[in-house]
Motif scaffolding. Sequence first.
Motif, mmCIF file in Angstrom:
data_model
loop_
_atom_site.group_PDB
_atom_site.id
_atom_site.type_symbol
_atom_site.label_atom_id
_atom_site.label_comp_id
_atom_site.label_asym_id
_atom_site.label_seq_id
_atom_site.Cartn_x
_atom_site.Cartn_y
_atom_site.Cartn_z
ATOM 1 N N ILE A 1 7.579 -2.375 -31.721
ATOM 2 C CA ILE A 1 8.927 -1.772 -31.669
ATOM 3 C C ILE A 1 9.549 -1.808 -30.079
ATOM 4 C CG2 ILE A 1 10.317 0.422 -32.133
ATOM 5 C CD1 ILE A 1 9.398 -1.061 -34.434
ATOM 6 N N SER A 2 8.466 -1.603 -29.181
ATOM 7 C CA SER A 2 8.757 -1.611 -28.018
ATOM 8 C C SER A 2 9.463 -2.878 -27.469
ATOM 9 C CB SER A 2 7.642 -1.124 -27.032
ATOM 10 O OG SER A 2 7.193 0.176 -27.226
ATOM 11 N N GLY A 3 8.784 -3.764 -27.891
ATOM 12 C CA GLY A 3 8.978 -5.660 -27.575
ATOM 13 C C GLY A 3 10.052 -6.048 -28.687
ATOM 14 N N GLN A 4 10.408 -5.179 -29.723
ATOM 15 C CA GLN A 4 11.450 -5.876 -30.515
ATOM 16 C C GLN A 4 11.179 -7.121 -31.010
ATOM 17 O OE1 GLN A 4 14.447 -4.121 -32.011
ATOM 18 N NE2 GLN A 4 12.689 -2.662 -31.622
ATOM 19 N N HIS A 5 9.683 -7.375 -31.583
ATOM 20 C CA HIS A 5 9.181 -8.265 -31.954
ATOM 21 C C HIS A 5 8.345 -8.615 -33.230
ATOM 22 C CE1 HIS A 5 9.237 -12.966 -30.243
ATOM 23 N NE2 HIS A 5 8.189 -12.753 -30.923
ATOM 24 N N VAL A 6 8.129 -9.372 -34.016
ATOM 25 C CA VAL A 6 7.228 -9.169 -35.133
ATOM 26 C C VAL A 6 6.235 -10.844 -34.983
ATOM 27 C CG1 VAL A 6 7.052 -9.723 -37.571
ATOM 28 C CG2 VAL A 6 8.852 -8.300 -36.385
ATOM 29 N N TYR A 7 5.053 -10.377 -35.041
ATOM 30 C CA TYR A 7 4.199 -11.407 -35.106
ATOM 31 C C TYR A 7 3.186 -11.261 -36.385
ATOM 32 C CZ TYR A 7 4.683 -10.759 -30.242
ATOM 33 O OH TYR A 7 5.296 -10.808 -28.843
ATOM 34 N N TYR A 8 2.937 -12.679 -37.108
ATOM 35 C CA TYR A 8 2.177 -12.737 -38.319
ATOM 36 C C TYR A 8 0.977 -13.400 -37.793
ATOM 37 C CZ TYR A 8 0.556 -14.244 -42.651
ATOM 38 O OH TYR A 8 -0.185 -14.870 -44.014
ATOM 39 N N TYR A 9 -0.264 -12.948 -38.258
ATOM 40 C CA TYR A 9 -1.407 -13.697 -37.794
ATOM 41 C C TYR A 9 -2.404 -13.712 -39.335
ATOM 42 C CZ TYR A 9 -1.323 -12.635 -32.806
ATOM 43 O OH TYR A 9 -1.082 -12.458 -31.562
ATOM 44 N N ARG A 10 -2.749 -15.026 -39.209
ATOM 45 C CA ARG A 10 -3.581 -15.352 -40.356
ATOM 46 C C ARG A 10 -4.725 -15.839 -39.844
ATOM 47 N NH1 ARG A 10 -1.178 -20.018 -43.206
ATOM 48 N NH2 ARG A 10 0.310 -18.469 -43.751
ATOM 49 N N ASP A 11 -6.131 -15.115 -40.136
ATOM 50 C CA ASP A 11 -7.484 -15.402 -40.009
ATOM 51 C C ASP A 11 -7.539 -15.569 -38.192
ATOM 52 O OD1 ASP A 11 -8.114 -15.620 -42.690
ATOM 53 O OD2 ASP A 11 -7.677 -17.801 -42.512
ATOM 54 N N GLY A 12 -6.802 -14.687 -37.856
ATOM 55 C CA GLY A 12 -6.812 -14.504 -36.106
ATOM 56 C C GLY A 12 -5.958 -15.317 -35.581
ATOM 57 N N ALA A 13 -5.369 -16.153 -36.404
ATOM 58 C CA ALA A 13 -4.468 -17.393 -35.513
ATOM 59 C C ALA A 13 -2.776 -16.904 -35.821
ATOM 60 C CB ALA A 13 -4.457 -18.714 -35.967
#
Length: 553
Positions: free
Chosen positions: A429-441
């Motif tokens: 929320i602070s960086g207004q960003h979404v990340y998606y990790y699959r098996d650590g990548a």
Amino acid sequence: MPDLDARPEENTPDASSVTENEVPAAAEPEAAAEPEAPSEPETAAEPEAAAEPEAPAEPEPVTMPQGIDASPVPEPAKKSRKGLIAGLIIGAAALAAGGFVYGKTAEEYKTKYLPGTVINGIGVGDLAPAEIEERFRLSSENYSLTVKFRGGTESLKGSDFDYRYVSSGETQQILDEQNPLMWGIASLGRGREYTVTLSTDFDRKQLEDAVRAFPELQPENEIPPENAGLRFEEDGTFSIVPEVAGTTADEDAVVKAVLKAADKRASLIDLTIADGIYEAPVVFADNPDLISQRDNLNAFLDTRVTYILPDGKTETLDRGTLRNWVSREDNGFYYIDPELVSGNVISLVHDLAQRTNVLHETRAFNSTAHGQVEVPCDPYGIVIDEAAESDQLFSELMNHTSAEREPVYSQKVTSLDPNIGGTYIEVDISGQHVYYYRDGALVLDTPCVSGTYYDPSHRTPCGVYSIYYMEQDRTLHGTRYPDGSYEYSSFVNYWMPFYQGCGLHDATWRGEFGGSIYLTSGSHGCVNLPLNKAKALYESIYVGLPVIVFYAG
């Protein structure tokens, strides 16, 4: 003796004629011719007389040789009869003399008791009633009464209360009824035994005053009785303390008992074994209720409950603590008060919970842009269910059930995976960003617009969640008004909710994403994504995928 004196007069001549005819002359033929003497048997020296049928009136003269005396020999039978008569006369005289002496002695026994007479165990032969009465009087003057108490012994002299003998007249009555002529038989050991009433009298008021003055009856000297009870011993157990009989006596009952003893001429009265004299305890050592109470208390104290705690340590509730949970009344009565035990149990469990509970409301997370951060989460950790544990412990104590066990927990999650796993969605929320990790990548990242920050009701909730369903071509509505209209209605192509009405979705109505838009112009709580990013994410994730939402700082 009248009969003995009459017989010589009828059968024998007068005593003077016996003297004159002591030796009859030979010339008198009448001697041989006496027809009367049938009671005198003929002697063996006169065979001829027995052979002759009857005596001749005139005997033939016999010529004797010279030198031989021709005088007739006296008849033996006749001489023997005279001696008997003389003996009878002498015996009669002796009997007469003896009868006189016997009668004289019998006359004396009109005023004294026959030989061998016994009155009340005392030989009184040859004594007058006055003499035995004197003995009774002297015995009464020497009378004393010993009174035995639990706390001592007291002695009373007859003279202290004018104790005296009162004649019943029975001793004189015994004399009046005896036969003085029986003194001879009584002398042979055939006397009689009698029991007379030894009547006495005394000053009852003096005796009562003397008794009431006894030290044993003074309140300051009396020991009150005590009931049997329980005592807590040094070894941590309860034992029965026997009752104390005490020395507190009923004064009126004592007086009554002593007066009765004096009436009976008793020499001792033992009040320690008499009924109704002493106040008695109510509870004795063999009382079943007291024994049951002791056993119940000891069973309560023997109960041990050992708690096995999450850190591997143990805590034990035993008699060291339980002894302080036993109630005691002012009179020394010990008992188990359920209300007191329940209150102590609640306090103990609460204290245990305060020292044992570990509750976490955030968890550490290694973020992409900020390093390790604390992410809000559903509370987890070790939490004792105080109500349930109190109920169980109370039941164990009251039923004397020892146990070794864990406390009753309402929650027991000791740790969470610090990395949550290798596949997840991170919403910064602070960086207004979404990340998606699959098996650590990292397989996808995109700027976003979250809920309006300055409107707390529209902020995106932080925490650890998961995708709970997925849907395409969905119209999202805001709050519905009474007229049937909605606060807003927005069509989205890809809908991926993770908490209540909040989710990830495309927002084709926005031209920009990221930055500070969320502070004042953010969403109603959802995470808005560019269309292409929302499509790529939707096609890559699955229901149940973890979603971590957080503010950094």
